[in-house]
Design a protein around this motif. Structure first.
Motif, PDB file in Angstrom:
ATOM      1  N   SER A 129       2.869 -18.836 -40.416  1.00  0.00           N
ATOM      2  CA  SER A 129       1.855 -17.877 -40.841  1.00  0.00           C
ATOM      3  C   SER A 129       0.505 -18.574 -40.809  1.00  0.00           C
ATOM      4  O   SER A 129       0.400 -19.717 -40.367  1.00  0.00           O
ATOM      5  N   CYS A 130      -0.520 -17.900 -41.285  1.00  0.00           N
ATOM      6  CA  CYS A 130      -1.879 -18.419 -41.136  1.00  0.00           C
ATOM      7  C   CYS A 130      -2.463 -18.915 -42.453  1.00  0.00           C
ATOM      8  O   CYS A 130      -2.119 -18.416 -43.527  1.00  0.00           O
ATOM      9  N   VAL A 131      -3.359 -19.864 -42.335  1.00  0.00           N
ATOM     10  CA  VAL A 131      -4.167 -20.288 -43.469  1.00  0.00           C
ATOM     11  C   VAL A 131      -4.954 -19.078 -43.979  1.00  0.00           C
ATOM     12  O   VAL A 131      -5.484 -18.286 -43.200  1.00  0.00           O
ATOM     13  N   ASN A 132      -4.979 -18.925 -45.303  1.00  0.00           N
ATOM     14  CA  ASN A 132      -5.684 -17.820 -45.962  1.00  0.00           C
ATOM     15  C   ASN A 132      -5.129 -16.441 -45.601  1.00  0.00           C
ATOM     16  O   ASN A 132      -5.832 -15.432 -45.703  1.00  0.00           O
ATOM     17  N   ALA A 133      -3.856 -16.422 -45.206  1.00  0.00           N
ATOM     18  CA  ALA A 133      -3.189 -15.139 -45.004  1.00  0.00           C
ATOM     19  C   ALA A 133      -2.773 -14.557 -46.348  1.00  0.00           C
ATOM     20  O   ALA A 133      -2.503 -15.291 -47.298  1.00  0.00           O
ATOM     21  N   TYR A 134      -2.701 -13.242 -46.391  1.00  0.00           N
ATOM     22  CA  TYR A 134      -2.109 -12.570 -47.551  1.00  0.00           C
ATOM     23  C   TYR A 134      -1.133 -11.517 -47.052  1.00  0.00           C
ATOM     24  O   TYR A 134      -1.510 -10.605 -46.315  1.00  0.00           O
ATOM     25  N   HIS A 135       0.135 -11.657 -47.473  1.00  0.00           N
ATOM     26  CA  HIS A 135       1.177 -10.723 -47.043  1.00  0.00           C
ATOM     27  C   HIS A 135       1.899 -10.070 -48.218  1.00  0.00           C
ATOM     28  O   HIS A 135       2.871  -9.345 -48.006  1.00  0.00           O
ATOM     29  N   GLY A 145       2.365 -16.565 -47.375  1.00  0.00           N
ATOM     30  CA  GLY A 145       0.947 -16.501 -47.694  1.00  0.00           C
ATOM     31  C   GLY A 145       0.285 -17.814 -47.338  1.00  0.00           C
ATOM     32  O   GLY A 145       0.938 -18.853 -47.222  1.00  0.00           O
ATOM     33  N   GLY A 146      -1.033 -17.786 -47.207  1.00  0.00           N
ATOM     34  CA  GLY A 146      -1.710 -18.969 -46.700  1.00  0.00           C
ATOM     35  C   GLY A 146      -2.695 -19.603 -47.650  1.00  0.00           C
ATOM     36  O   GLY A 146      -3.631 -20.267 -47.207  1.00  0.00           O
ATOM     37  N   ASN A 147      -2.484 -19.401 -48.978  1.00  0.00           N
ATOM     38  CA  ASN A 147      -3.390 -20.015 -49.943  1.00  0.00           C
ATOM     39  C   ASN A 147      -2.582 -20.643 -51.068  1.00  0.00           C
ATOM     40  O   ASN A 147      -1.880 -19.962 -51.801  1.00  0.00           O
ATOM     41  N   SER A 162       5.344 -22.982 -41.991  1.00  0.00           N
ATOM     42  CA  SER A 162       4.156 -23.755 -41.625  1.00  0.00           C
ATOM     43  C   SER A 162       2.976 -22.816 -41.449  1.00  0.00           C
ATOM     44  O   SER A 162       3.144 -21.639 -41.118  1.00  0.00           O
ATOM     45  N   ASN A 163       1.780 -23.353 -41.645  1.00  0.00           N
ATOM     46  CA  ASN A 163       0.563 -22.563 -41.474  1.00  0.00           C
ATOM     47  C   ASN A 163      -0.233 -23.045 -40.271  1.00  0.00           C
ATOM     48  O   ASN A 163      -0.326 -24.245 -40.014  1.00  0.00           O
ATOM     49  N   ILE A 164      -0.788 -22.094 -39.540  1.00  0.00           N
ATOM     50  CA  ILE A 164      -1.755 -22.393 -38.495  1.00  0.00           C
ATOM     51  C   ILE A 164      -3.065 -21.719 -38.860  1.00  0.00           C
ATOM     52  O   ILE A 164      -3.120 -20.841 -39.720  1.00  0.00           O
TER      53      ILE A 164
END
Length: 398
Positions: A129-135, A145-147, A162-164
């Motif tokens: 998933s992504c950095v600073n994502a919210y799911h 989530g990414g935070n 893992s985060n990208i």
């Protein structure tokens, strides 16, 4: 005790500083308080009321369904026309490779189902998933989530995540043959409305194809017309393997869905059977409201008006305190210098009758996501109030 006291005494709280706006009625873009207060809801209940509050056609669909039946059986056993008609209506908005809909109750539940399905179909366990994502806030959704601020208190979460960085091409190298799925907001919402390029999405699609990875696009906030197309991924000339949606799809009623093709979705039928279960998913009243919402978006040409309405907002919100406006359609972030500068402006705007907000991972920017039904005159009124709030807070009353 009055309602405010009951709210504080008996309803579970999520912060020590709730907005405490008491609402007696809602109509169109407006919320009304018990003492005659009137607010413009410029955030649509955080992206939910795409067709406004209590749209007459949504109310009619709800009442018609109430006269027939409500809950009958757990999802997936009985043939219920609101569910089947909604699934068909959703599929009619999508490419032919996305032809199977699993109806749930919320965005978080849609994410949970999509993650399970990706693991079950691919036989892999790793997720990206992504950095600073919210799911969402449920355990699996939080895991992708990414935070870290929101995650650290609940660890251990799902392993293998893992985060990208969203929109950064070189990070796509982290997607490999052990990745079950990449889950990504098509437009990053809580990060403050971040929009990747078309080339990025095409490279993402190619990398997922090369590695046998399913691409899950989260359209919980950006779907159902919010960006000027029915689905935000249509802007980028790719097709995901799965979509998750909720928020704006129910006309104010609770509903969500994850969508894939029939072959992929079939993984839930065996080994084990009942691979995903929901009691209230696709509730017939919510499904009827969602069908009406789709019809409203299409027949009232609301999606075609999104870009011009967004451009009007951008042309009106001009002030030295505003550093810039990021948007994709009516999914907008108005940037200020800091949270300390923004928060008093938001508070004063609410006092003056316009409800805005900030973003979980971008607290220097004001969230604007009005009902798509908002008129040009209502936009002018809203922007005038925001500018008045800026002037009052900054002491510039000229």
């Amino acid at each position: 005790m009055n309602n405010r006291q009951l709210f504080l005494q008996h309803l579970a709280q999520t912060t020590d500083f709730p907005l405490m706006i008491e609402v007696e009625k809602a109509e169109g873009i407006y919320l009304f308080g018990p003492k005659g207060e009137k607010y413009i809801d410029l955030i649509s209940g955080i992206g939910v009321s795409n067709v406004g509050h209590r749209h007459p056609k949504v109310l009619e669909a709800i009442q018609t369904q109430l006269d027939k039946y409500m809950h009958l059986m757990v999802y997936g056993e009985y043939v219920q026309s609101p569910q089947t008609e909604l699934a068909k209506a959703i599929c009619n908005t999508l490419p032919s490779t996305l032809d199977n809909v699993y109806l749930v109750n919320s965005g978080s539940e849609a994410v949970e189902g999509a993650l399970k399905l990706a693991k079950r179909h691919t036989g892999k366990r790793n997720l990206i998933s992504c950095v600073n994502a919210y799911h969402g806030s449920s355990h699996g959704a939080l895991s992708v989530g990414g935070n870290e601020i929101f995650k650290r208190a609940y660890r251990p979460l799902l392993p293998g995540v893992s985060n990208i960085r969203y929109g950064v091409l070189e990070d796509l190298a982290l997607i490999d043959n052990e990745t079950a799925a990449v889950i990504m907001e098509t437009i990053q919402g809580e990060a403050g409305i971040r929009v990747a390029t078309k080339d990025y999405f095409k490279a993402l699609r190619e990398k997922c194809d090369e590695t046998g990875t399913l691409l899950i696009l989260d359209e919980i906030q950006c779907g159902f017309g919010r960006t000027g197309k029915f689905w935000a991924f249509e802007h980028f000339e790719i097709v995901p393997d799965m979509i998750v949606c909720a928020k704006g799809m129910g006309g104010g009623m609770p509903i969500g869905a994850f969508i894939a093709n029939k072959e992929v979705m079939g993984a839930f039928k065996n080994n084990p059977l009942l691979g995903h279960i929901t009691t209230f998913g696709g509730h017939p009243v919510s499904a009827a409201a969602s069908i009406a919402t789709i019809e409203i978006l299409q027949k009232e040409s609301l999606i075609d008006q999104v870009e011009s309405k967004a451009n009007l907002i951008k042309s009106l919100l001009v002030h030295p305190k505003i550093k810039g406006i990021r948007n994709k359609g009516l999914m907008m972030a108005v940037e200020f210098g800091s949270f300390d500068e923004l928060k008093p402006i938001i508070d004063r705007a609410i006092e003056l009758g316009v409800i805005t907000d900030w973003f979980l991972f971008c607290d220097d920017s004001m969230r604007i996501a009005p009902p798509l039904t908002i008129t040009e005159d209502e936009i002018r009124e809203s922007c005038s109030i925001i500018l008045q709030a800026i002037k009052e807070v900054s002491g510039d009353l000229k």
